[in-house]
Write an enzyme that holds these catalytic residues in place. Structure first.
Site, PDB file in Angstrom:
ATOM      1  N   GLU A 393       0.824  -1.212   0.000  1.00 34.24           N
ATOM      2  CA  GLU A 393       0.000   0.000   0.000  1.00 34.24           C
ATOM      3  C   GLU A 393       0.858   1.262   0.000  1.00 34.24           C
ATOM      4  O   GLU A 393       0.498   2.271  -0.615  1.00 34.24           O
ATOM      5  CB  GLU A 393      -0.959  -0.004   1.193  1.00 34.24           C
ATOM      6  CG  GLU A 393      -1.962  -1.160   1.192  1.00 34.24           C
ATOM      7  CD  GLU A 393      -2.801  -1.258  -0.075  1.00 34.24           C
ATOM      8  OE1 GLU A 393      -2.950  -0.231  -0.778  1.00 34.24           O
ATOM      9  OE2 GLU A 393      -3.292  -2.356  -0.362  1.00 34.24           O
ATOM     10  N   HIS A 396       1.727   2.103  -3.517  1.00 30.45           N
ATOM     11  CA  HIS A 396       0.695   2.944  -4.146  1.00 30.45           C
ATOM     12  C   HIS A 396       0.875   4.405  -3.729  1.00 30.45           C
ATOM     13  O   HIS A 396       0.822   5.324  -4.554  1.00 30.45           O
ATOM     14  CB  HIS A 396      -0.691   2.488  -3.715  1.00 30.45           C
ATOM     15  CG  HIS A 396      -1.169   1.221  -4.341  1.00 30.45           C
ATOM     16  ND1 HIS A 396      -1.216   1.029  -5.700  1.00 30.45           N
ATOM     17  CD2 HIS A 396      -1.657   0.079  -3.789  1.00 30.45           C
ATOM     18  CE1 HIS A 396      -1.704  -0.178  -5.958  1.00 30.45           C
ATOM     19  NE2 HIS A 396      -1.970  -0.768  -4.821  1.00 30.45           N
ATOM     20  N   HIS A 399       3.899   6.076  -5.232  1.00 35.31           N
ATOM     21  CA  HIS A 399       3.627   6.291  -6.653  1.00 35.31           C
ATOM     22  C   HIS A 399       2.869   7.614  -6.824  1.00 35.31           C
ATOM     23  O   HIS A 399       3.214   8.448  -7.672  1.00 35.31           O
ATOM     24  CB  HIS A 399       2.822   5.118  -7.192  1.00 35.31           C
ATOM     25  CG  HIS A 399       2.684   5.083  -8.676  1.00 35.31           C
ATOM     26  ND1 HIS A 399       2.041   4.048  -9.340  1.00 35.31           N
ATOM     27  CD2 HIS A 399       3.072   5.938  -9.649  1.00 35.31           C
ATOM     28  CE1 HIS A 399       2.074   4.287 -10.647  1.00 35.31           C
ATOM     29  NE2 HIS A 399       2.680   5.424 -10.856  1.00 35.31           N
TER      30      HIS A 399
END
Length: 600
Positions: A393, A396, A399
């Site tokens: 997570e 993510h 990112h």
């Protein structure tokens, strides 16, 4: 080890273990004030109707105004959903979530004329306008992509009608989410020591990892018998969602729902079908894995409730969350000091909602609104799998950090196709680090098993899910009814195909389709499988010290949606239009399987 007391209420969780939503809105009053202001501005967008095709200046002014309004609605939407997800039984939060959904619907209804009007422009005229109005350069990819989808964009009136149906279209998903997270409760089972323990979404996988086979079996049956008691209702909800998707598919003149979803991001359907074909070609490797699991567990029969428990007798201690953070930081060190600094910032500043509480949404996710830091929802249970979830997570989240720091708002929302790459690359780097540090045969075997299970769960399992979606959506398109019996038969047959002859396919597993939330976002899950393929391609280059590999990866992280995702990956060295990345990833599975076989 799972604690045997009941799941705490939200109010019993220490604030330092919860996310801090105040960077979004200070409180519900601030949310309400922002909501009213956003609602009042929507007519401004409608006032541009008929004007954006008149001049470059009008088009640019409209797109800027739309971005400004969307950003506010994004923030309202995120706050309401996160507030609801932390306690789905909170009726105030539910009302806020419904408000936010309604606001999105009204906004998109107000701009439903946008695509049809943009489609009256020609590429030649747009090229002239890019030169005339430099600000439009920021929207080049968006505008060109809109022209690309001309054949599937309807008239202004038809688009407006479709936009008015959006709120209603959330019905099947909303019903499933409320049933699954707020209303559904599972019975307690014996924890193996004579104590009752409540089965929950968050605890289920941990229970299935138990060394006590009776605990695994009881948890398995408790979960799926509970779903089975509502099988017709759940089949009706799933079927309604498939019918809804088919309606939009046909309205937009696509040949299939798969094509409709993939075309949104300019993904050829061959990427989907060749994924299934490639995985099918490696199913003998999965059968080898199943056979090895059966052998090492010392079982005469391997059942579906035996697929999560570690096949190696290695007693890994409970991992407190503070230790989990340290493990993740060590494992992701190859990504550089700038990456680690962002990780620490998230760990130290309440980006993460850590523990399970009554009514909290199951599973885990990362979310981010442009201009604010990301957030992560966990249901941390203190095992190694949860450490990988944290790394996943945060992949993510970072990112989003890299993209938002590099791209403008319109180019910041990276597509779903690439969304799982950064998260899965983090997992691959972490397991590679832990394997290097392994101090015993048992520890190495345990970690190899974990890596093989990652492949099983991410590449094989998600491809099986993708094939289930492909079959069910095709059946609906052909006019075949998706009854509970039909869905269960399809799902059980796929389990037989993917697990092979050495696995006993228990009847209960036929109901697993009923608990997969992603099936209400069709043709999403295949991207976990393509994502792990691309992630391993990046990870292997980084770990090998290949010149330029880390720079390519950071360029990928920063790319957002400034270009087609397939082209972005190609420019960074990964070509997903070929079978090579998936084949190479499955060869890693083969190699790791061979290493584990050789240890025994």
């Amino acid at each position: 080890m799972i604690k045997t007391d009941s799941v705490p209420n939200r109010s019993e969780i220490s604030s330092e273990n919860t996310w801090d939503l105040t960077p979004l809105y200070a409180d519900r009053t601030a949310f309400s004030e922002a909501f009213s202001a956003a609602e009042s501005k929507i007519p401004i967008l409608a006032s541009y109707r008929g004007k954006i095709s008149q001049s470059a200046a009008n088009l640019y002014a409209y797109l800027k105004e739309k971005d400004a309004q969307l950003l506010v609605v994004d923030r309202l939407y995120s706050y309401a959903f996160q507030y609801s997800d932390q306690d789905t039984a909170n009726t105030t939060a539910q009302a806020m979530k419904n408000q936010a959904l309604g606001l999105y619907t009204r906004l998109f209804s107000a701009i439903s004329w946008e695509s049809p009007e943009i489609l009256t422009l020609t590429q030649e005229l747009l090229n002239d306008w890019y030169a005339e109005e430099p600000g439009l350069e920021n929207y080049r990819h968006f505008l060109n992509d809109t022209l690309r989808q001309k054949a599937h964009t309807l008239s202004a009136g038809e688009e407006e009608l479709l936009s008015l149906s959006a709120d209603m279209s959330y019905g099947p998903q909303t019903i499933f989410n409320m049933f699954n997270n707020a209303d559904l409760h599972f019975p307690a089972i014996d924890d193996g020591n004579g104590h009752p323990i409540e089965v929950t979404h968050g605890r289920f996988i941990t229970l299935m990892e138990s060394r006590n086979r009776q605990v695994r079996k009881d948890a398995f049956k408790a979960l799926y018998h509970t779903y089975g008691a509502y099988k017709n209702t759940l089949a009706a909800a799933y079927s309604a969602n498939v019918k809804k998707e088919l309606f939009y598919t046909r309205a937009r003149k696509y040949t299939s729902t798969m094509e409709a979803h993939l075309d949104s991001y300019h993904i050829p359907t061959a990427v989907y079908t060749q994924l299934i074909d490639t995985v099918h070609s490696f199913l003998p490797s999965m059968y080898r894995y199943v056979n090895l699991r059966k052998k090492l567990l010392g079982l005469d029969e391997l059942h579906m409730y035996d697929v999560y428990t570690p096949i190696i007798e290695y007693h890994s201690p409970e991992i407190p969350f503070e230790k989990a953070k340290d493990i993740v930081l060590e494992g992701l060190a190859p990504l550089g000091d700038d990456y680690l600094a962002l990780l620490r910032e998230g760990f130290d500043n309440r980006w993460i909602d850590i523990y399970e509480n009554q009514g909290k949404r199951s599973g885990a996710y990362s979310t981010c609104v442009y201009g604010t830091h990301p957030y992560v929802l966990l249901n941390y249970q203190g095992n190694l799998d949860n450490v990988f979830t944290l790394a996943h997570e945060m992949g993510h989240s970072l990112h989003s950090c890299y993209t938002n720091a590099t791209q403008t708002y319109v180019n910041s929302n990276y597509t779903i196709f690439v969304a799982e790459i950064a998260s899965t690359c983090n997992e691959y780097l972490l397991i590679s680090h832990l394997l290097e540090k392994a101090e015993s045969k048992e520890e190495k075997a345990y970690l190899l098993n974990h890596l093989l299970d990652q492949f099983k769960g991410t590449l094989f399992r998600q491809t099986m899910f993708a094939e289930f979606e492909k079959i069910t959506h095709e059946k609906e398109a052909a006019g075949e009814a998706l009854t509970c019996d039909t869905l269960c038969e399809i799902y059980k047959d796929l389990n037989k195909l993917y697990f092979g002859p050495d696995m006993v396919i228990d009847d209960e597993i036929a109901m697993e389709w009923a608990r997969i939330p992603h099936f209400y976002t069709p043709f999403y899950v295949y991207q976990y499988a393509t994502g792990i393929s691309a992630a391993i391609a990046f990870g292997r280059r980084i770990l090998s010290g290949e010149p330029g590999a880390l720079a390519d990866y950071k360029r990928f992280l920063s790319g957002g949606c400034s270009m087609d995702c397939i082209d972005l990956l190609k420019s960074c060295g990964v070509d997903m239009t070929t079978t090579e990345p998936t084949t190479a990833a499955l060869q890693v599975f083969d190699t790791c399987l061979g290493e584990l076989e050789n240890l025994f």
